[in-house]
Structures are given as C-alpha cells and as structure tokens.
Design a protein around this motif. Structure first.
Motif, PDB file in Angstrom:
ATOM      1  N   GLN A  37       0.849  -1.153   0.066  1.00 50.95           N
ATOM      2  CA  GLN A  37      -0.098  -0.093   0.058  1.00 50.95           C
ATOM      3  C   GLN A  37       0.987   1.319  -0.001  1.00 50.95           C
ATOM      4  O   GLN A  37       2.125   1.110   0.376  1.00 50.95           O
ATOM      5  CB  GLN A  37      -0.840   0.079   1.254  1.00 50.95           C
ATOM      6  CG  GLN A  37      -1.871  -1.297   1.423  1.00 50.95           C
ATOM      7  CD  GLN A  37      -2.980  -1.196   0.074  1.00 50.95           C
ATOM      8  OE1 GLN A  37      -3.268  -0.126  -0.255  1.00 50.95           O
ATOM      9  NE2 GLN A  37      -3.192  -2.285  -0.304  1.00 50.95           N
ATOM     10  N   ALA A  38       0.311   2.379  -0.629  1.00 56.79           N
ATOM     11  CA  ALA A  38       1.150   3.515  -0.088  1.00 56.79           C
ATOM     12  C   ALA A  38       1.456   4.024   0.995  1.00 56.79           C
ATOM     13  O   ALA A  38       0.619   4.094   1.876  1.00 56.79           O
ATOM     14  CB  ALA A  38       0.424   4.713  -1.214  1.00 56.79           C
ATOM     15  N   GLY A  61      15.273  -5.931  -4.757  1.00 57.01           N
ATOM     16  CA  GLY A  61      14.116  -6.343  -5.733  1.00 57.01           C
ATOM     17  C   GLY A  61      12.830  -6.056  -5.217  1.00 57.01           C
ATOM     18  O   GLY A  61      11.746  -6.902  -5.766  1.00 57.01           O
ATOM     19  N   VAL A  62      12.510  -4.990  -4.434  1.00 54.89           N
ATOM     20  CA  VAL A  62      10.975  -4.819  -4.120  1.00 54.89           C
ATOM     21  C   VAL A  62      10.428  -3.857  -5.126  1.00 54.89           C
ATOM     22  O   VAL A  62       9.482  -4.543  -5.584  1.00 54.89           O
ATOM     23  CB  VAL A  62      11.134  -4.127  -2.895  1.00 54.89           C
ATOM     24  CG1 VAL A  62       9.679  -3.345  -2.616  1.00 54.89           C
ATOM     25  CG2 VAL A  62      11.774  -4.564  -1.555  1.00 54.89           C
ATOM     26  N   GLY A  63      10.845  -2.875  -5.894  1.00 60.29           N
ATOM     27  CA  GLY A  63      10.314  -2.384  -6.993  1.00 60.29           C
ATOM     28  C   GLY A  63      10.424  -0.770  -6.876  1.00 60.29           C
ATOM     29  O   GLY A  63      11.033  -0.221  -5.887  1.00 60.29           O
ATOM     30  N   LYS A  64      10.246  -0.171  -7.825  1.00 58.84           N
ATOM     31  CA  LYS A  64      10.479   1.361  -7.955  1.00 58.84           C
ATOM     32  C   LYS A  64       9.611   1.927  -7.078  1.00 58.84           C
ATOM     33  O   LYS A  64       8.490   1.831  -6.939  1.00 58.84           O
ATOM     34  CB  LYS A  64      10.137   1.780  -9.459  1.00 58.84           C
ATOM     35  CG  LYS A  64      10.513   3.211  -9.796  1.00 58.84           C
ATOM     36  CD  LYS A  64      10.345   3.507 -11.261  1.00 58.84           C
ATOM     37  CE  LYS A  64      10.611   4.901 -11.479  1.00 58.84           C
ATOM     38  NZ  LYS A  64      10.062   5.240 -12.982  1.00 58.84           N
ATOM     39  N   GLY A  65      10.103   2.886  -6.591  1.00 51.27           N
ATOM     40  CA  GLY A  65       9.380   3.737  -5.617  1.00 51.27           C
ATOM     41  C   GLY A  65       9.239   3.034  -4.274  1.00 51.27           C
ATOM     42  O   GLY A  65       8.675   3.938  -3.322  1.00 51.27           O
ATOM     43  N   VAL A  66      10.092   2.268  -4.048  1.00 52.69           N
ATOM     44  CA  VAL A  66      10.037   1.607  -2.427  1.00 52.69           C
ATOM     45  C   VAL A  66      11.227   1.705  -1.886  1.00 52.69           C
ATOM     46  O   VAL A  66      12.321   1.404  -2.460  1.00 52.69           O
ATOM     47  CB  VAL A  66       9.671  -0.066  -2.717  1.00 52.69           C
ATOM     48  CG1 VAL A  66       9.446  -0.632  -1.498  1.00 52.69           C
ATOM     49  CG2 VAL A  66       8.340  -0.114  -3.409  1.00 52.69           C
ATOM     50  N   THR A  67      11.215   2.107  -0.577  1.00 54.37           N
ATOM     51  CA  THR A  67      12.394   2.329   0.065  1.00 54.37           C
ATOM     52  C   THR A  67      12.423   1.409   1.198  1.00 54.37           C
ATOM     53  O   THR A  67      11.474   1.314   2.038  1.00 54.37           O
ATOM     54  CB  THR A  67      12.512   3.794   0.663  1.00 54.37           C
ATOM     55  OG1 THR A  67      12.555   4.549  -0.485  1.00 54.37           O
ATOM     56  CG2 THR A  67      13.808   3.970   1.257  1.00 54.37           C
ATOM     57  N   LEU A  68      13.443   0.785   1.659  1.00 54.29           N
ATOM     58  CA  LEU A  68      13.687  -0.026   2.720  1.00 54.29           C
ATOM     59  C   LEU A  68      14.067   0.735   4.092  1.00 54.29           C
ATOM     60  O   LEU A  68      15.220   1.458   4.009  1.00 54.29           O
ATOM     61  CB  LEU A  68      14.955  -1.013   2.642  1.00 54.29           C
ATOM     62  CG  LEU A  68      15.345  -1.890   3.871  1.00 54.29           C
ATOM     63  CD1 LEU A  68      14.222  -2.706   4.278  1.00 54.29           C
ATOM     64  CD2 LEU A  68      16.476  -2.758   3.594  1.00 54.29           C
ATOM     65  N   LEU A 191       8.850  -1.230   4.947  1.00 57.25           N
ATOM     66  CA  LEU A 191       9.118  -0.623   3.642  1.00 57.25           C
ATOM     67  C   LEU A 191       8.153   0.492   3.357  1.00 57.25           C
ATOM     68  O   LEU A 191       7.036   0.545   3.993  1.00 57.25           O
ATOM     69  CB  LEU A 191       8.791  -1.673   2.362  1.00 57.25           C
ATOM     70  CG  LEU A 191       9.723  -3.075   2.494  1.00 57.25           C
ATOM     71  CD1 LEU A 191       8.940  -3.929   1.466  1.00 57.25           C
ATOM     72  CD2 LEU A 191      11.085  -2.747   1.999  1.00 57.25           C
ATOM     73  N   SER A 192       8.697   1.513   2.642  1.00 60.45           N
ATOM     74  CA  SER A 192       7.807   2.850   2.349  1.00 60.45           C
ATOM     75  C   SER A 192       7.497   2.702   0.906  1.00 60.45           C
ATOM     76  O   SER A 192       8.543   2.794   0.047  1.00 60.45           O
ATOM     77  CB  SER A 192       8.591   3.924   2.758  1.00 60.45           C
ATOM     78  OG  SER A 192       7.774   5.136   2.434  1.00 60.45           O
ATOM     79  N   SER A 193       6.428   2.696   0.362  1.00 62.02           N
ATOM     80  CA  SER A 193       6.158   2.655  -0.987  1.00 62.02           C
ATOM     81  C   SER A 193       5.406   3.903  -1.261  1.00 62.02           C
ATOM     82  O   SER A 193       4.506   4.456  -0.629  1.00 62.02           O
ATOM     83  CB  SER A 193       5.293   1.476  -1.287  1.00 62.02           C
ATOM     84  OG  SER A 193       4.849   1.522  -2.654  1.00 62.02           O
TER      85      SER A 193
END
Length: 209
Positions: A37-38, A61-68, A191-193
């Motif tokens: 979710q955002a 490998g989480v995805g674009k725009g996702v920060t650990l 994670l922050s999406s």
C-alpha cells in the motif's frame, strides 16, 4: 493516501529460489510476492532457518518507488522439553494397521491350535478304530507342525513391524524436533512505497552455517 499496512509471510509456503553451496556454508536466495500500500508497510517473514548469519542478510528487488526503512532478525526457541504436536505420518499409520492385522491372524492361529488340542483329548480308544486313530494322529501331527510354523512366522512378522514402528517413531520425533528448532527465525521488514503496488516482489539472500 498514506498509511501503515502489516503483512505476514510464512517462508515454508514458498520454495527456495536458489542455493549456492560452499565448503561449510550455503547462500540461499528466496523470493516472496507481496502487495504494498502507499505509505509504510510492515512485513514479517517467519519460518526461516535459525542458522542464518544475521550480518549476511540482504533485502532487494522490491520495486520502483519503494524504500527499505528498517529490518531486524529475531530467533526464538520453544521451552526445553517442548515438542510440537503433529499428525501421525501415513507410513506409521500403515505399520500400525499391519501390526493389528498380524496380531488378529496370530489370535486365529492360537485358536486353531487350541481346537486341535481339545479335539485330540476328546478321542478315546474305545470310540475310535485303531486305523482311524492312526490316520487322525498323522493329520494332527501335520496340522500341528504347520500351526507352530505359522505362529513362529507371524510372531517374527510382528517383531519386524514393531522394529519398523520404533524406527519411524524416532524418525518422526527427530524430524519434528529438528524442524521446530531450526525454523524459528523471523525477519521484520519495514518498507515505504510511494504508490500502491499489486505485484511487487521481495527478494532476500542470506548465508546459513
């Protein structure tokens, strides 16, 4: 829209992606499909090996725009002497059924032996002709030997089944305890999406002893 979402993943439900074997260690890579979710997303991945070298963990490998944002590892063990209850293995059930059938057959053989003995005791010389008595004795002797051999064979069969049952019980107990103690590691990931992601993938790599 922002918020916080929690997701729990059981690692045992997903296959290992790859394993690189070294002399005394192995590097393991695993992938987990996730939905984000955002905003902040709290992930809990349980059922991982206790032997993970914590400083070897890599998350990618989480995805674009996702920060650990953060991650942590926790390993716990059940109380001493605790054994998790588990369903009896099918092999063990089959062996117990075989033993029950063999014991029933042995009981029939014992009954046959008892009937032969009681019938022989009921015969007297005054009621049976000598030639008939001799013929019966020959038949009785043959039947008696066959019965004794069958009893010995059945008793041996039961002993062998008992040995197999004992082996399976020990194997089952060892497997249960091994799995219980070796899969008590949980990884916590935050994670922050930037946006909602329906088909993201979390990839982790770690080294085990």
């Amino acid at each position: 829209m922002t918020g916080s979402t929690a997701l729990c993943i059981d690692a045992n439900e997903f296959p290992v992606s790859s394993v690189v074997i070294f002399r005394t260690q192995a590097e393991v890579t695993r992938s987990f499909p996730i939905e984000l979710q955002a905003g902040n997303n709290d992930l809990e991945i349980k059922g991982l090996p206790t032997a993970i070298q914590q400083d070897s963990l890599r998350i990618q490998g989480v995805g674009k725009g996702v920060t650990l944002l953060d991650h942590a590892i926790s390993s716990t063990f059940p109380p001493s002497g605790y054994v998790q209850a588990a369903a009896e293995p099918s092999k063990l059930k089959e062996l117990r059924a075989l033993k029950k059938a063999a014991e029933a057959e042995l009981k029939v053989l014992d009954t046959q032996a008892d009937l032969l003995l009681r019938y022989s005791k009921s015969m007297t010389a005054e009621h049976v002709k000598p030639e008939d008595f001799m013929e019966y004795m020959a038949v009785f002797g043959k039947a008696g030997v066959q019965n004794v051999d069958a009893v010995k064979q059945k008793e041996k069969e039961i002993e062998e089944i008992d040995a197999q049952i004992k082996k399976e019980v020990e194997a089952s107990r060892t497997s249960s305890e091994r799995n219980e103690h070796l899969r008590q590691t949980t990884i916590y990931v935050v994670l922050s999406s930037e946006t909602e992601l329906k088909a993201a993938e979390l990839k982790i790599t770690y080294v085990v002893d």
